[in-house]
Design an enzyme around this catalytic site. Structure first.
Site, short mmCIF file in Angstrom:
data_model
loop_
_atom_site.label_atom_id
_atom_site.label_comp_id
_atom_site.label_asym_id
_atom_site.label_seq_id
_atom_site.Cartn_x
_atom_site.Cartn_y
_atom_site.Cartn_z
N SER A 406 95.64 26.69 1.76
CA SER A 406 94.39 26.00 2.06
C SER A 406 94.44 24.54 2.18
O SER A 406 93.59 23.71 2.34
CB SER A 406 93.28 26.31 1.11
OG SER A 406 93.22 27.56 0.67
N HIS A 427 95.76 29.35 8.16
CA HIS A 427 94.75 29.38 6.97
C HIS A 427 93.54 30.18 7.61
O HIS A 427 92.76 29.98 8.22
CB HIS A 427 94.15 27.76 6.94
CG HIS A 427 93.33 27.49 6.01
ND1 HIS A 427 92.22 26.53 5.67
CD2 HIS A 427 93.20 28.37 4.74
CE1 HIS A 427 91.74 26.93 5.17
NE2 HIS A 427 92.01 27.82 4.05
N GLU A 439 92.47 28.48 10.80
CA GLU A 439 93.17 27.15 11.20
C GLU A 439 94.52 27.40 11.43
O GLU A 439 95.30 27.75 10.52
CB GLU A 439 92.85 26.29 10.16
CG GLU A 439 91.36 25.61 10.13
CD GLU A 439 91.25 24.73 9.00
OE1 GLU A 439 90.65 23.52 9.14
OE2 GLU A 439 91.68 24.84 7.89
N ASN A 477 88.42 22.10 5.01
CA ASN A 477 88.52 21.65 3.72
C ASN A 477 88.26 20.04 3.36
O ASN A 477 87.41 19.50 2.44
CB ASN A 477 89.32 22.28 2.75
CG ASN A 477 89.28 23.79 2.41
OD1 ASN A 477 88.00 24.02 2.91
ND2 ASN A 477 90.11 24.46 2.19
#
Ligand code: T1G
Length: 696
Positions: A406, A427, A439, A477
């Site tokens: 991540s 991801h 992702e 993130n």
């Protein structure tokens, strides 16, 4: 006659065949062609009925969405539907593939409807921030009653042929080619001297407790207005004569057409279709993937394996011990049992997936045939590099090695192998067999066909795949961290985390940042804060109250205590008053005099942080287009779809206003609120993020 409508006589039946690939959208040409086709049929001696049928893979997928926002052109769809219905000839619609929105409205203006067993019908306009605008809210309730019509319209769901038959939307399910089936059905009608059946002449639907239904639908919309607006239109079908109900529908439709929600949702519609089409990969063939490997059978690994099994792939899952391999198998079986319960798969498919397509093993050799391997082990660089060293040794040439990290640097992971061009980041988001976002993190040495294969796999898994470059936290993130920091600063300065959560829920988020942290586990962010502490810039403000919660073992939902308190078997949590005490104590320690924050200010600061960071990842080339950022936030972070995503929201709010907010906030904290160069540039040039989408 336009070439979008083909006219053909078959005995005393005129066939109007709609040919506007890919989905027979009701463009102006198609509308004109249908109107002219009706005129021609009525003037064609000997014609006693009209059959409307679609060419290609669908009947009609609706109005042409690309025409929205432009000046409407005649013939207008409501008028065309009334024209079709008013024809003295019998009109039959033969449905196959999808008949959605204006497509179903055209069908409802016919006197009889038949459909293929695989046909799907629906009025999904609410998903575009609209309501049916060509009689759907007036004709459907006359066919199936107000209650069911509201269910169909406010959900926007696609109904299968059986459900459509049960509701009376179609008269018969027929096998065979749509045109052949339509002709034979129409001949039977003519032979039986069947009457024309204008739906508009059916009795008005029963009244409901409209205000109660309206409030219930509005609440469920969490800020989205179109479903509730549709209730008022259906109310008109019950209370007004047909023509007045139609006018009321039109008034509501035109009002919604002017809203930002409509613009946001249509942006999301096209962005969702564009985001996985990378111009640079247009001619790059993907490698074949039929068997995948998964390393690590925890929640993420098991979810990824489940997603692959559901997509028909064979899976070899690797764990450290027999016990762990067995536990992984049980997790996957549990996920598949859930899919069976939701009707996604049959019991037979479930058992085949588990018995034929899945092995859980402890030997690296189990991965030697895999076309692609996804590593989902503990989020630690040394552990990841050790695993990739082993994969490099055991996987066949041409196998793709992917990491589900991540945050960590995919380039550094790739460097642990002798084949960095075959390494990429994939991801997934938890639960990986449910969440749509993927992702695709492209490292410096990743080969083009490896990226193309990742997107092909994403499509096969039913994911919305978004390309990201390598940076700390990629796109999603990284924006989340910026927003969390902005929320943290508001807490230090006087806001309550619970007020922040409720203000952002009012904005349309599924959950606020503090409730999300509790769901994900406070220990994850704690580990990240500790990892970053050494290199942290002294100017960066970071609250310590969350660390204190973790030091007390309060990790959120998984421990029953976090920012909220969670009771077993109860949904959601209640604010933990001790959190406020912790925060008050920290403010005293820091000598901060707290101040109050309005919900509006909380929303503006949170969104300013998100947009600013979004502009930074765009400026750095981590994200290729603003729509990429929008799709990441909508499909992975609960961003309200009706706002189109943060970059679209910023365009609709006005980039100069967002920049002015950032510059104003910078007077308090210039370190955190440094405006993105790209944002300044766009404002200076009077351009928008949408301009960048168009340029891409
Ligand atoms: N208008 C214009 N283009 C459309 C379109 C439409 N209605 N529907 C699809 N396309 C394009 C799409 O952009 C893509 O283009 C290609 O077709 C294939 O679509 C008055 C106001 C039909 C279930 O909301 O849900 O009628 O990317 O990739 O996954 O009441 O498209 O290839 O260039 O999605 O097989 C109501 C919207 C309109 C249905 C097919 N109708 N479409 O899904 O393929 S509002 C809808 C869909 C209305 C009236 C009102 C799906 C699909 P490109 P795709 P798919």
């Amino acid at each position: 006659m336009t070439d979008k409508i083909h006219y053909r006589r078959d005995g005393d039946i005129a066939v109007l065949r709609i040919a506007n690939p890919p989905v027979n959208a009701l463009s102006q040409e198609v509308r004109t062609g249908l109107a002219e086709g009706m005129n021609r049929a009525e003037a064609d001696t000997g014609v006693r009925a009209v059959l409307i049928v679609g060419d290609g893979r669908a009947f009609i997928a609706g109005a042409d969405i690309r025409e929205f926002g432009k000046p409407p052109q005649e013939p207008h769809l409501p008028d065309l539907c009334n024209r079709i219905e008013a024809s003295p000839l019998i009109v039959v619609a033969s449905l196959h593939g999808v008949s959605l929105g204006g497509g179903l409205e055209v069908a409802l203006s016919a006197h009889y409807r038949i459909a293929q067993p695989t046909a799907r019908v629906g009025l999904p306009e609410v998903h575009l921030g609209l309501i049916p605008g060509a009689g759907g809210t007036q004709r459907l309730p006359r066919i199936c009653g107000a209650k069911d019509a509201i269910g169909v319209i406010t959900s926007g769901r696609h109904l299968g042929a059986r459900d459509a038959l049960a509701l009376g939307i179609i008269d018969e399910i027929t096998e065979n080619d749509p045109e052949e089936a339509g002709l034979s059905y129409t001949r039977t009608l003519l032979a039986e001297a069947a009457a024309r059946r204008p739906v508009s002449e059916l009795p008005a639907p029963e009244p409901l407790d409209w205000d109660a239904v309206y409030e219930e639908v509005l609440k469920k919309g969490r800020g989205q207005i179109s479903p509730a607006a549709a209730v008022r239109a259906v109310q008109a079908s019950s209370e007004l004569p047909f023509v007045d109900g139609l006018a009321e529908e039109r008034r509501i439709f035109n009002d919604l057409m002017q809203t930002d929600q409509r613009k946001g949702m249509i942006h999301a519609f096209f962005a969702e279709r564009q985001v996985s089409n990378l111009p640079e990969l247009k001619d790059t063939p993907a490698r074949q993937v039929e068997q995948i490997g998964v390393v690590g059978g925890g929640t993420m690994g098991a979810g990824i394996a489940t997603a692959a099994l559901l997509a028909g792939l064979r899976v070899a899952l690797l764990e450290m011990t027999q016990q762990a391999a067995q536990a992984a198998g049980e997790r996957i079986a549990g996920n598949l049992a859930g899919a069976l319960k939701r009707g996604k798969i049959t019991a037979e498919q479930q058992s085949r997936m588990l018995s034929e397509n899945l092995i859980c093993d402890t030997r690296d050799a189990a991965l030697s045939d895999a076309d692609l391997v996804i590593e989902a082990v503990f989020e630690d660089m040394d552990v990841k590099r050790e695993v990739f060293g082993r994969l490099d040794a055991v996987c066949k040439p041409g196998a793709i090695l992917a990491t589900n990290t991540s945050y960590l640097d995919v380039n550094e992971i790739a460097a642990a192998t002798a084949r960095p061009s075959d390494v990429i980041g994939l991801h997934f988001f938890s639960p990986a067999h449910v969440m749509k976002l993927l992702e695709v993190v492209v490292a410096d040495k990743t080969a083009g066909d490896v990226t193309a294969t990742a997107f092909a796999l994403g499509k096969r898994l039913g994911k919305t795949a978004v390309r990201s470059g390598v940076c700390d936290g990629f796109i999603g993130n990284r924006l989340l961290n910026a927003c969390r920091s902005a929320a943290d600063h508001m807490v230090l300065d006087g806001a309550s985390p619970f007020q922040i959560d409720s203000a952002l829920q009012d904005f349309g988020f599924a959950m606020g940042p503090f409730a999300v942290s509790d769901l994900a586990g406070l220990d994850i962010a704690w580990a990240m804060r500790k990892r970053r502490a050494a290199g942290r810039d002294p100017r960066e403000r970071v609250g310590r109250y969350a660390d204190k919660l973790c030091e007390a073992g309060h990790f959120g939902q998984k421990t029953g205590e976090g920012f909220y308190l969670y009771e077993k078997g109860r949904r959601g949590g209640t604010p933990d008053p001790r959190v406020i005490d912790l925060i008050k104590a920290e403010r005293v320690e820091r000598g901060i005099t707290p101040r109050s924050f309005s919900d509006a200010e909380i929303q503006r600061r949170y969104m300013a942080a998100m947009v600013n960071e979004g502009a930074k990842v765009l400026g750095e080339g981590i994200a290729g287009r603003p729509l990429d950022v929008d799709m990441v936030q909508i499909f992975g972070y609960g961003f309200p779809r009706y706002r189109g995503g943060p970059m679209k929201w910023a365009d609709m709010t006005g980039l100069p206003e967002v920049l002015a907010d950032i510059d104003r906030f910078a007077q308090e904290d210039a370190y955190f609120w440094s405006a993105a160069p790209l944002l300044r540039e766009l404002v200076a040039q009077g351009r928008t993020f949408d301009d960048l989408n168009r340029d891409a």
